[in-house]
Design a protein around this motif. Structure first.
Motif, PDB file in Angstrom:
ATOM      1  N   ASP A 184     -13.273  -1.177  -6.699  1.00 34.24           N
ATOM      2  CA  ASP A 184     -12.443  -0.846  -7.718  1.00 34.24           C
ATOM      3  C   ASP A 184     -11.188  -0.096  -7.390  1.00 34.24           C
ATOM      4  O   ASP A 184     -10.017  -0.206  -7.735  1.00 34.24           O
ATOM      5  CB  ASP A 184     -13.238   0.098  -8.910  1.00 34.24           C
ATOM      6  N   ARG A 185     -11.446   0.872  -6.299  1.00 36.47           N
ATOM      7  CA  ARG A 185     -10.327   1.638  -5.820  1.00 36.47           C
ATOM      8  C   ARG A 185      -9.215   0.701  -5.125  1.00 36.47           C
ATOM      9  O   ARG A 185      -7.925   0.923  -5.040  1.00 36.47           O
ATOM     10  CB  ARG A 185     -10.443   2.843  -5.072  1.00 36.47           C
ATOM     11  N   GLN A 186      -9.605  -0.196  -4.465  1.00 33.78           N
ATOM     12  CA  GLN A 186      -9.013  -1.102  -3.700  1.00 33.78           C
ATOM     13  C   GLN A 186      -8.102  -2.025  -4.437  1.00 33.78           C
ATOM     14  O   GLN A 186      -7.076  -2.110  -4.115  1.00 33.78           O
ATOM     15  CB  GLN A 186      -9.673  -2.088  -2.703  1.00 33.78           C
ATOM     16  N   LEU A 187      -8.543  -2.332  -5.818  1.00 32.01           N
ATOM     17  CA  LEU A 187      -7.775  -3.001  -6.381  1.00 32.01           C
ATOM     18  C   LEU A 187      -6.755  -2.395  -7.123  1.00 32.01           C
ATOM     19  O   LEU A 187      -5.416  -2.888  -7.319  1.00 32.01           O
ATOM     20  CB  LEU A 187      -8.458  -3.800  -7.617  1.00 32.01           C
ATOM     21  N   MET A 188      -7.113  -0.919  -7.456  1.00 31.55           N
ATOM     22  CA  MET A 188      -5.999  -0.138  -7.859  1.00 31.55           C
ATOM     23  C   MET A 188      -4.945   0.089  -6.882  1.00 31.55           C
ATOM     24  O   MET A 188      -3.596   0.120  -7.184  1.00 31.55           O
ATOM     25  CB  MET A 188      -6.838   1.260  -8.329  1.00 31.55           C
ATOM     26  N   LEU A 189      -5.355   0.339  -5.638  1.00 30.67           N
ATOM     27  CA  LEU A 189      -4.304   0.583  -4.513  1.00 30.67           C
ATOM     28  C   LEU A 189      -3.398  -0.574  -4.554  1.00 30.67           C
ATOM     29  O   LEU A 189      -2.142  -0.489  -4.089  1.00 30.67           O
ATOM     30  CB  LEU A 189      -5.054   0.782  -3.237  1.00 30.67           C
ATOM     31  N   PHE A 190      -3.968  -2.037  -4.654  1.00 32.33           N
ATOM     32  CA  PHE A 190      -3.211  -2.999  -4.556  1.00 32.33           C
ATOM     33  C   PHE A 190      -2.292  -3.322  -5.723  1.00 32.33           C
ATOM     34  O   PHE A 190      -0.939  -3.653  -5.714  1.00 32.33           O
ATOM     35  CB  PHE A 190      -3.889  -4.343  -4.629  1.00 32.33           C
ATOM     36  N   GLU A 191      -2.495  -3.019  -6.881  1.00 33.76           N
ATOM     37  CA  GLU A 191      -1.725  -3.024  -7.856  1.00 33.76           C
ATOM     38  C   GLU A 191      -0.695  -1.864  -7.718  1.00 33.76           C
ATOM     39  O   GLU A 191       0.410  -2.201  -8.477  1.00 33.76           O
ATOM     40  CB  GLU A 191      -2.513  -2.784  -9.301  1.00 33.76           C
ATOM     41  N   ARG A 192      -0.963  -0.654  -7.382  1.00 33.49           N
ATOM     42  CA  ARG A 192      -0.136   0.306  -7.254  1.00 33.49           C
ATOM     43  C   ARG A 192       0.686   0.078  -6.099  1.00 33.49           C
ATOM     44  O   ARG A 192       2.157   0.509  -6.118  1.00 33.49           O
ATOM     45  CB  ARG A 192      -0.757   1.594  -7.088  1.00 33.49           C
ATOM     46  N   LEU A 193       0.548  -0.212  -5.027  1.00 33.25           N
ATOM     47  CA  LEU A 193       1.215  -0.290  -3.775  1.00 33.25           C
ATOM     48  C   LEU A 193       2.004  -1.710  -3.374  1.00 33.25           C
ATOM     49  O   LEU A 193       2.606  -1.945  -2.545  1.00 33.25           O
ATOM     50  CB  LEU A 193       0.414   0.051  -2.545  1.00 33.25           C
ATOM     51  N   GLY A 194       1.189  -3.017  -3.976  1.00 35.37           N
ATOM     52  CA  GLY A 194       1.514  -4.111  -3.292  1.00 35.37           C
ATOM     53  C   GLY A 194       1.018  -4.472  -1.819  1.00 35.37           C
ATOM     54  O   GLY A 194       0.200  -3.652  -1.540  1.00 35.37           O
ATOM     55  N   GLY A 195       1.594  -5.228  -1.429  1.00 34.44           N
ATOM     56  CA  GLY A 195       1.191  -5.631  -0.019  1.00 34.44           C
ATOM     57  C   GLY A 195       0.325  -6.916   0.137  1.00 34.44           C
ATOM     58  O   GLY A 195       0.297  -7.688  -0.749  1.00 34.44           O
ATOM     59  N   LEU A 196      -0.177  -7.350   1.377  1.00 39.39           N
ATOM     60  CA  LEU A 196      -0.834  -8.507   1.340  1.00 39.39           C
ATOM     61  C   LEU A 196      -2.393  -8.338   1.429  1.00 39.39           C
ATOM     62  O   LEU A 196      -2.811  -6.912   1.558  1.00 39.39           O
ATOM     63  CB  LEU A 196      -0.734  -8.870   2.990  1.00 39.39           C
ATOM     64  N   VAL A 197      -3.374  -9.174   0.992  1.00 38.66           N
ATOM     65  CA  VAL A 197      -4.565  -9.279   1.054  1.00 38.66           C
ATOM     66  C   VAL A 197      -5.187 -10.222   2.014  1.00 38.66           C
ATOM     67  O   VAL A 197      -4.437 -11.374   2.212  1.00 38.66           O
ATOM     68  CB  VAL A 197      -5.291  -9.518  -0.366  1.00 38.66           C
TER      69      VAL A 197
END
Length: 232
Positions: A126-139
């Motif tokens: 859940d935190r990882q998705l939050m970080l992706f939505e906040r910071l963007g970047g690559l998966v």
């Protein structure tokens, strides 16, 4: 370049740290917010006292250590679940943010072998998705890396405008200087390795509470998986 590599536990994260740490142009850093996380949450983790003694426990001061040495780049291995509410994230806005994922069934099975009864909060989806939505970047998915280490690392390096270095594919067995103090408990398997392991087999079958955690984690994983870097 400062790379912030976000993942949950048991997720090829240490192998990726060793991969970038094997480059002559990188310094690697291992979970710098771990002590601050343990202090703030009061959680009883293996080697808790050693972790608290080894790192700064104030999350506002941790990022002061995120500096490059001369012309070297900095690779930071971060656990998504460590970034609890109130921990600063402004430092990450200028980083190259990469989100390393692994199927939660594999994460849960591996984590439970080291620390029983994981919760969703322990594995960080859940935190990882939050970080992706906040910071963007690559998966990037760990399964894709294990299936084709050189191909995926070349693809990743190209995506962040970093020349690929073949040194990323191999490292020496045993502990490494960048290891956190917690390595004796968590890093036994990786210390026996000299490179990325091959493809994984079938997904483990989970039951009981672990199956409930899997059901809770899957929607977060699936959203991130849909955004992953592909090797074609």
């Amino acid at each position: 370049m400062r790379i912030a590599m976000w993942s949950g536990p048991r997720n090829l994260s240490t192998a990726m740290m060793y991969s970038f740490g094997a480059r002559q142009d990188f310094t690697a850093m291992d979970e710098p917010f771990y002590a601050a996380y343990l202090k703030a949450t009061g959680l009883e983790h293996p080697m808790r006292d050693a972790v608290l003694a080894a790192q700064d426990q104030d999350p506002a001061r941790v990022s002061l250590g995120f500096v490059q040495e001369g012309a070297r780049h900095l690779y930071m291995k971060h656990m998504a679940q460590h970034m609890i509410d109130g921990f600063p994230l402004d430092w990450a806005e200028d980083c190259v943010n990469i989100h390393l994922i692994r199927h939660p069934a594999r994460v849960i099975a591996s984590y439970a072998a080291k620390r029983e009864a994981p919760r969703l909060a322990d594995i960080g989806f859940d935190r990882q998705l939050m970080l992706f939505e906040r910071l963007g970047g690559l998966v990037i998915d760990s399964g894709d890396i294990r299936a084709d280490p050189e191909g995926m690392l070349r693809k990743l390096c190209a995506a962040i405008d970093l020349p690929f270095d073949p040194a990323m594919l191999h490292w020496s067995a045993g502990p490494r200087p960048e290891d956190g103090v917690w390595a004796p408990h968590w890093y036994g398997a990786i210390h026996q390795s000299t490179g990325f392991a091959g493809p994984e087999g079938d997904l483990p079958l989970l039951n009981g509470a672990n199956a409930e955690v899997l059901a809770a984690a899957l929607p977060y994983y699936e959203q991130l998986f849909a955004e992953r870097l592909k090797n074609f």
